[in-house]
Design a protein around this motif. Structure first.
Motif, PDB file in Angstrom:
ATOM      1  N   GLU A 280       0.830  -1.196   0.000  1.00  0.00           N
ATOM      2  CA  GLU A 280       0.000   0.000   0.000  1.00  0.00           C
ATOM      3  C   GLU A 280       0.868   1.251   0.000  1.00  0.00           C
ATOM      4  OE1 GLU A 280      -0.769   0.213   4.824  1.00  0.00           O
ATOM      5  OE2 GLU A 280      -2.281  -0.668   3.518  1.00  0.00           O
ATOM      6  N   ILE A 281       0.289   2.329  -0.502  1.00  0.00           N
ATOM      7  CA  ILE A 281       0.981   3.615  -0.596  1.00  0.00           C
ATOM      8  C   ILE A 281       0.168   4.648   0.161  1.00  0.00           C
ATOM      9  CG2 ILE A 281       1.777   5.427  -2.160  1.00  0.00           C
ATOM     10  CD1 ILE A 281       2.067   3.299  -4.289  1.00  0.00           C
ATOM     11  N   LEU A 282       0.851   5.478   0.924  1.00  0.00           N
ATOM     12  CA  LEU A 282       0.193   6.537   1.677  1.00  0.00           C
ATOM     13  C   LEU A 282       0.030   7.752   0.771  1.00  0.00           C
ATOM     14  CD1 LEU A 282      -0.930   7.242   4.465  1.00  0.00           C
ATOM     15  CD2 LEU A 282       1.316   8.157   5.044  1.00  0.00           C
ATOM     16  N   VAL A 283      -1.223   8.139   0.534  1.00  0.00           N
ATOM     17  CA  VAL A 283      -1.545   9.247  -0.362  1.00  0.00           C
ATOM     18  C   VAL A 283      -2.024  10.434   0.453  1.00  0.00           C
ATOM     19  CG1 VAL A 283      -2.998   9.999  -2.299  1.00  0.00           C
ATOM     20  CG2 VAL A 283      -2.180   7.633  -2.192  1.00  0.00           C
ATOM     21  N   ASP A 284      -1.509  11.599   0.140  1.00  0.00           N
ATOM     22  CA  ASP A 284      -1.933  12.827   0.814  1.00  0.00           C
ATOM     23  C   ASP A 284      -3.290  13.242   0.263  1.00  0.00           C
ATOM     24  OD1 ASP A 284      -2.171  15.147   2.192  1.00  0.00           O
ATOM     25  OD2 ASP A 284      -0.540  16.213   1.166  1.00  0.00           O
ATOM     26  N   SER A 285      -4.330  13.103   1.087  1.00  0.00           N
ATOM     27  CA  SER A 285      -5.689  13.435   0.648  1.00  0.00           C
ATOM     28  C   SER A 285      -6.053  14.893   0.886  1.00  0.00           C
ATOM     29  CB  SER A 285      -6.698  12.530   1.365  1.00  0.00           C
ATOM     30  OG  SER A 285      -6.571  12.672   2.766  1.00  0.00           O
ATOM     31  N   GLY A 286      -5.163  15.662   1.511  1.00  0.00           N
ATOM     32  CA  GLY A 286      -5.423  17.075   1.728  1.00  0.00           C
ATOM     33  C   GLY A 286      -6.161  17.390   3.004  1.00  0.00           C
ATOM     34  N   ASP A 287      -6.663  16.381   3.711  1.00  0.00           N
ATOM     35  CA  ASP A 287      -7.402  16.628   4.955  1.00  0.00           C
ATOM     36  C   ASP A 287      -6.555  16.391   6.192  1.00  0.00           C
ATOM     37  OD1 ASP A 287      -7.124  13.924   4.784  1.00  0.00           O
ATOM     38  OD2 ASP A 287      -9.268  13.457   4.832  1.00  0.00           O
ATOM     39  N   GLY A 288      -5.268  16.131   5.999  1.00  0.00           N
ATOM     40  CA  GLY A 288      -4.378  15.899   7.118  1.00  0.00           C
ATOM     41  C   GLY A 288      -4.334  14.475   7.611  1.00  0.00           C
ATOM     42  N   GLU A 289      -5.252  13.622   7.155  1.00  0.00           N
ATOM     43  CA  GLU A 289      -5.286  12.237   7.608  1.00  0.00           C
ATOM     44  C   GLU A 289      -4.645  11.295   6.589  1.00  0.00           C
ATOM     45  OE1 GLU A 289      -9.191  11.087   8.675  1.00  0.00           O
ATOM     46  OE2 GLU A 289      -9.404  12.601  10.246  1.00  0.00           O
ATOM     47  N   GLY A 290      -4.793  11.585   5.324  1.00  0.00           N
ATOM     48  CA  GLY A 290      -4.209  10.754   4.283  1.00  0.00           C
ATOM     49  C   GLY A 290      -5.099   9.578   3.922  1.00  0.00           C
ATOM     50  N   ALA A 291      -4.759   8.937   2.845  1.00  0.00           N
ATOM     51  CA  ALA A 291      -5.491   7.764   2.371  1.00  0.00           C
ATOM     52  C   ALA A 291      -4.487   6.722   1.924  1.00  0.00           C
ATOM     53  CB  ALA A 291      -6.427   8.147   1.214  1.00  0.00           C
ATOM     54  N   GLN A 292      -4.967   5.524   1.705  1.00  0.00           N
ATOM     55  CA  GLN A 292      -4.109   4.426   1.304  1.00  0.00           C
ATOM     56  C   GLN A 292      -4.504   3.939  -0.083  1.00  0.00           C
ATOM     57  OE1 GLN A 292      -4.304   1.433   4.349  1.00  0.00           O
ATOM     58  NE2 GLN A 292      -3.134   2.631   5.830  1.00  0.00           N
ATOM     59  N   LEU A 293      -3.489   3.789  -0.924  1.00  0.00           N
ATOM     60  CA  LEU A 293      -3.689   3.287  -2.280  1.00  0.00           C
ATOM     61  C   LEU A 293      -3.044   1.911  -2.377  1.00  0.00           C
ATOM     62  CD1 LEU A 293      -4.409   3.643  -5.321  1.00  0.00           C
ATOM     63  CD2 LEU A 293      -2.171   4.745  -5.584  1.00  0.00           C
ATOM     64  N   ARG A 294      -3.788   0.961  -2.895  1.00  0.00           N
ATOM     65  CA  ARG A 294      -3.247  -0.395  -3.013  1.00  0.00           C
ATOM     66  C   ARG A 294      -2.075  -0.412  -3.979  1.00  0.00           C
ATOM     67  NH1 ARG A 294      -5.889  -5.292  -4.212  1.00  0.00           N
ATOM     68  NH2 ARG A 294      -6.615  -4.286  -6.108  1.00  0.00           N
ATOM     69  N   GLY A 295      -0.995  -1.037  -3.548  1.00  0.00           N
ATOM     70  CA  GLY A 295       0.193  -1.101  -4.388  1.00  0.00           C
ATOM     71  C   GLY A 295      -0.049  -1.853  -5.682  1.00  0.00           C
ATOM     72  N   ARG A 296      -0.825  -2.931  -5.619  1.00  0.00           N
ATOM     73  CA  ARG A 296      -1.085  -3.719  -6.830  1.00  0.00           C
ATOM     74  C   ARG A 296      -1.886  -2.920  -7.858  1.00  0.00           C
ATOM     75  NH1 ARG A 296       0.148  -9.107  -6.689  1.00  0.00           N
ATOM     76  NH2 ARG A 296       0.720  -9.957  -4.639  1.00  0.00           N
ATOM     77  N   ALA A 297      -2.752  -2.015  -7.371  1.00  0.00           N
ATOM     78  CA  ALA A 297      -3.528  -1.196  -8.306  1.00  0.00           C
ATOM     79  C   ALA A 297      -2.600  -0.262  -9.083  1.00  0.00           C
ATOM     80  CB  ALA A 297      -4.580  -0.393  -7.541  1.00  0.00           C
ATOM     81  N   LEU A 298      -1.646   0.355  -8.381  1.00  0.00           N
ATOM     82  CA  LEU A 298      -0.708   1.242  -9.066  1.00  0.00           C
ATOM     83  C   LEU A 298       0.222   0.442  -9.976  1.00  0.00           C
ATOM     84  CD1 LEU A 298       0.166   4.147  -9.413  1.00  0.00           C
ATOM     85  CD2 LEU A 298       1.736   3.858  -7.499  1.00  0.00           C
ATOM     86  N   GLU A 299       0.622  -0.744  -9.546  1.00  0.00           N
ATOM     87  CA  GLU A 299       1.454  -1.611 -10.391  1.00  0.00           C
ATOM     88  C   GLU A 299       0.715  -1.972 -11.672  1.00  0.00           C
ATOM     89  OE1 GLU A 299       4.051  -3.964  -6.935  1.00  0.00           O
ATOM     90  OE2 GLU A 299       2.423  -4.951  -8.022  1.00  0.00           O
ATOM     91  N   ALA A 300      -0.577  -2.317 -11.539  1.00  0.00           N
ATOM     92  CA  ALA A 300      -1.362  -2.692 -12.719  1.00  0.00           C
ATOM     93  C   ALA A 300      -1.515  -1.521 -13.673  1.00  0.00           C
ATOM     94  CB  ALA A 300      -2.735  -3.205 -12.281  1.00  0.00           C
ATOM     95  N   ALA A 301      -1.751  -0.316 -13.117  1.00  0.00           N
ATOM     96  CA  ALA A 301      -1.888   0.857 -13.972  1.00  0.00           C
ATOM     97  C   ALA A 301      -0.579   1.173 -14.691  1.00  0.00           C
ATOM     98  CB  ALA A 301      -2.347   2.048 -13.145  1.00  0.00           C
ATOM     99  N   LEU A 302       0.528   1.108 -13.975  1.00  0.00           N
ATOM    100  CA  LEU A 302       1.830   1.362 -14.593  1.00  0.00           C
ATOM    101  C   LEU A 302       2.162   0.317 -15.650  1.00  0.00           C
ATOM    102  CD1 LEU A 302       4.134   2.538 -11.664  1.00  0.00           C
ATOM    103  CD2 LEU A 302       3.811   3.695 -13.848  1.00  0.00           C
ATOM    104  N   THR A 303       1.832  -0.934 -15.370  1.00  0.00           N
ATOM    105  CA  THR A 303       2.102  -1.999 -16.343  1.00  0.00           C
ATOM    106  C   THR A 303       1.303  -1.785 -17.618  1.00  0.00           C
ATOM    107  OG1 THR A 303       2.568  -3.567 -14.561  1.00  0.00           O
ATOM    108  CG2 THR A 303       2.041  -4.481 -16.708  1.00  0.00           C
ATOM    109  N   ALA A 304       0.019  -1.495 -17.462  1.00  0.00           N
ATOM    110  CA  ALA A 304      -0.832  -1.287 -18.639  1.00  0.00           C
ATOM    111  C   ALA A 304      -0.366  -0.092 -19.462  1.00  0.00           C
ATOM    112  CB  ALA A 304      -2.282  -1.094 -18.191  1.00  0.00           C
TER     113      ALA A 304
END
Length: 201
Positions: free
Chosen positions: A100-124
């Protein structure tokens, strides 16, 4: 999690190093047969105060050797110790996949992005580049500082410089913006795809 494991590894290595350094220094102190004034601080009856002394007398070293269980226990303990050391070494050398990747959501708490989702997008997006016949992407590093490891299979007509430039300007830039990252380092490996020679008539 990874940061805590890295800190524990450093502490463990530091403790092992201190113990080995101390034991080695004491052995050297006894082996050099230095004057007694250099032995200050050693406990009474310390076995390594002279070169002719040993850590364990012969009677203690051979105390259980005539017992049937002694050698199997020694061999089993050494085997377990060796397996633990090899397992620890392999875990240090292996680069763990980032889940997972920690994403700055702008509200000070942040959000989590699945690593496999970003890997799949980069691969495609990498495979969609002209001159790329296949791609494999792996995310490593920490949640707040991910790293990309990519392997691109190049078509025969591909220009490596152009492919790498487009990968950086397009696929990597899109991934960096979508994850809200200031930087996204990447290690890219290129390999040529084998193809049959074409017959020209």
């Amino acid at each position: 999690m990874r940061r805590g494991r890295g800190r524990a590894n450093r502490v463990l290595l530091g403790l092992i190093g201190v113990v080995l350094f101390g034991v080695g220094g004491l052995v050297l102190l006894g082996g050099l047969d230095l004057p007694a004034k250099w032995h200050l601080g050693l406990p009474a009856g310390w076995p390594w105060s002279r070169p002719d002394q040993v850590l364990l007398p012969a009677r203690q070293r051979t105390r259980w050797t005539d017992q049937g269980w002694w050698w199997p226990v020694v061999i089993a303990a050494l085997a377990v110790f060796l397996l633990l050391v090899l397992w620890w070494l392999l875990t240090q050398l292996r680069r763990h996949r980032l889940t997972e990747i920690l994403v700055d959501s702008g509200d000070g708490e942040g959000a989590q992005l699945r690593g496999r989702a970003l890997e799949a997008a980069l691969t495609a997006e990498s495979e969609a580049l002209d001159g790329v016949d296949g791609a494999g992407v792996l995310l490593t590093g920490r949640r707040g500082e991910p790293h990309v490891r990519a392997v691109l299979a190049l078509a025969p007509h591909a220009d490596p410089g152009t492919v790498v430039r487009r990968l950086s300007d397009e696929a990597m830039a899109h991934a960096r913006r979508s994850a809200g990252l200031d930087r996204l380092p990447a290690e890219v490996r290129l390999r040529a795809v084998k193809h049959r020679p074409e017959r020209v008539s």
